[in-house]
Design an enzyme around this catalytic site. Structure first.
Site, PDB file in Angstrom:
ATOM      1  N   TYR A 141      43.695  38.002  45.092  1.00 17.62           N
ATOM      2  CA  TYR A 141      44.055  36.687  44.563  1.00 17.62           C
ATOM      3  C   TYR A 141      45.320  36.798  43.699  1.00 17.62           C
ATOM      4  O   TYR A 141      46.271  36.029  43.869  1.00 17.62           O
ATOM      5  CB  TYR A 141      42.879  36.152  43.741  1.00 17.62           C
ATOM      6  CG  TYR A 141      43.137  34.858  43.021  1.00 17.62           C
ATOM      7  CD1 TYR A 141      43.306  33.669  43.715  1.00 17.62           C
ATOM      8  CD2 TYR A 141      43.180  34.811  41.627  1.00 17.62           C
ATOM      9  CE1 TYR A 141      43.518  32.471  43.036  1.00 17.62           C
ATOM     10  CE2 TYR A 141      43.385  33.623  40.948  1.00 17.62           C
ATOM     11  CZ  TYR A 141      43.555  32.470  41.662  1.00 17.62           C
ATOM     12  OH  TYR A 141      43.760  31.288  41.000  1.00 17.62           O
ATOM     13  N   LYS A 145      49.103  35.211  44.176  1.00 18.05           N
ATOM     14  CA  LYS A 145      49.730  34.356  43.161  1.00 18.05           C
ATOM     15  C   LYS A 145      51.098  34.912  42.766  1.00 18.05           C
ATOM     16  O   LYS A 145      52.052  34.154  42.576  1.00 18.05           O
ATOM     17  CB  LYS A 145      48.814  34.222  41.937  1.00 18.05           C
ATOM     18  CG  LYS A 145      47.584  33.363  42.201  1.00 18.05           C
ATOM     19  CD  LYS A 145      47.967  31.932  42.535  1.00 18.05           C
ATOM     20  CE  LYS A 145      46.809  31.078  42.972  1.00 18.05           C
ATOM     21  NZ  LYS A 145      47.215  29.772  43.516  1.00 18.05           N
TER      22      LYS A 145
END
Ligand code: SER
Length: 317
Positions: A141, A145
């Site tokens: 994740y 990002k």
């Protein structure tokens, strides 16, 4: 000539639900198109079913509704992303690229994309984490990002795309549940307390993380998107701070209202993710550039969460 429309992608999510309402209140419901992979729990004025990986359908919705501004919130969060890293990469990256390309083509005039404290990693300074610092995330994740932030900065510089982003802390709210993040404990704990149950926390009691109450997160998003373009100096993702708290501190705050509430601790794989993230965030740049100021601290958040959860009927989301 009608006013240009705005599309929220991921409108059923924790942030999407409340941002869609806030945008409708601000600009008028006829200008806001909500979209998600599944139908919404509550009826919304304009809803389109959309899988963000389906580029043709995305183009069709944008064309048909004359959309010029997109809020791309569809994502796999940190805990879910560790369970399915490939899917996290596909959803988080390809969705963003589809939208940025529409910015480059001049179809979209403004884009919002959420970044996260997950861009930081275990080698980042933990306290008062600066805007510019070591970003070497440990999760898939966080990787998406960070790559996404660099893509946003690249499209802004190279193709003059007006894309804006915030590094949200863990968001605390009572309207729609979060979808598989490491900071979900900071929501679950209130749901348990309000239901008269004790809570078993998946993080250790002293794990301090940056958090933010939803009204602040919505306000930050609207403020950022309404600021004149020349004020937006950061095109990757702005640091954003609300308050920081550990599960033990939240428990203490809840006990001011519900004295017999207790939390027990059974850390799981999410502990390692939480340990790689900062304790506190420095958001001076957001304050300087577009006058950001949060309103809710832990006490105010706790009071508001418990009051509102007490009003919810069983079976409500
Ligand atoms: N709230 C998110 C998560 O825990 C962080 O951006 O995954």
């Amino acid at each position: 000539m009608t006013d240009p429309r705005m599309l929220v992608i991921g409108a059923n999510g924790q942030l999407g639900t409340e941002l869609t309402t806030a945008l409708s209140d601000l600009y008028g419901a006829d200008r806001i198109i909500a979209s998600d992979v599944s139908e919404p729990a509550q009826p919304v004025a304009h809803f389109e079913k959309l899988d963000v990986l389906d580029k043709d359908r995305l183009h069709q919705i944008i064309r048909e509704h004359q959309v010029e501004e997109v809020y791309l919130l569809a994502a796999l969060l940190s805990a879910k992303g560790e369970l399915n890293p490939m899917l996290a990469w596909q959803i988080n990256m390809n969705g963003l690229l589809h939208v940025l390309e529409l910015g480059k083509a001049g179809v979209l005039k403004k884009i919002f994309w959420p970044s996260s404290i997950a861009v930081f990693g275990s080698t980042t300074p933990k306290n008062n984490t600066p805007q510019e610092t070591i970003t070497s995330p440990d999760t898939m994740y966080g990787l998406t990002k960070l790559a996404g932030e660099r893509l946003c900065a690249y499209y802004a510089r190279k193709f003059d795309v007006d894309v804006r982003s915030l590094r949200y802390p863990g968001l605390v709210s009572y309207k729609a549940p979060p979808g598989g993040g490491t900071t979900d404990f900071a929501v679950d704990i209130y749901y348990h307390a309000a239901a008269g149950k004790d809570y078993e926390c998946f993080l250790q009691q002293d794990t301090t993380l940056p958090l933010m109450y939803m009204p602040d997160a919505v306000k930050a998003t609207l403020d950022l998107m309404q600021a004149p373009a020349q004020q937006i100096k950061v095109r990757s993702g702005y640091n954003l701070a609300g308050f920081s708290a550990s599960p033990a501190e939240i428990t203490t705050a809840i006990r001011q209202v519900i004295p017999d509430f207790t939390t027990t601790y059974a850390p799981d794989f999410r502990q390692q993710i939480a340990d790689s993230w900062p304790n506190t965030i420095n958001d001076q740049q957001a304050k300087d550039d577009w006058h950001w100021q949060h309103q809710y601290d832990l006490k105010a958040t706790t009071r508001d969460m418990l009051e509102n959860l007490a009003k919810k009927r069983p079976g409500d989301q």
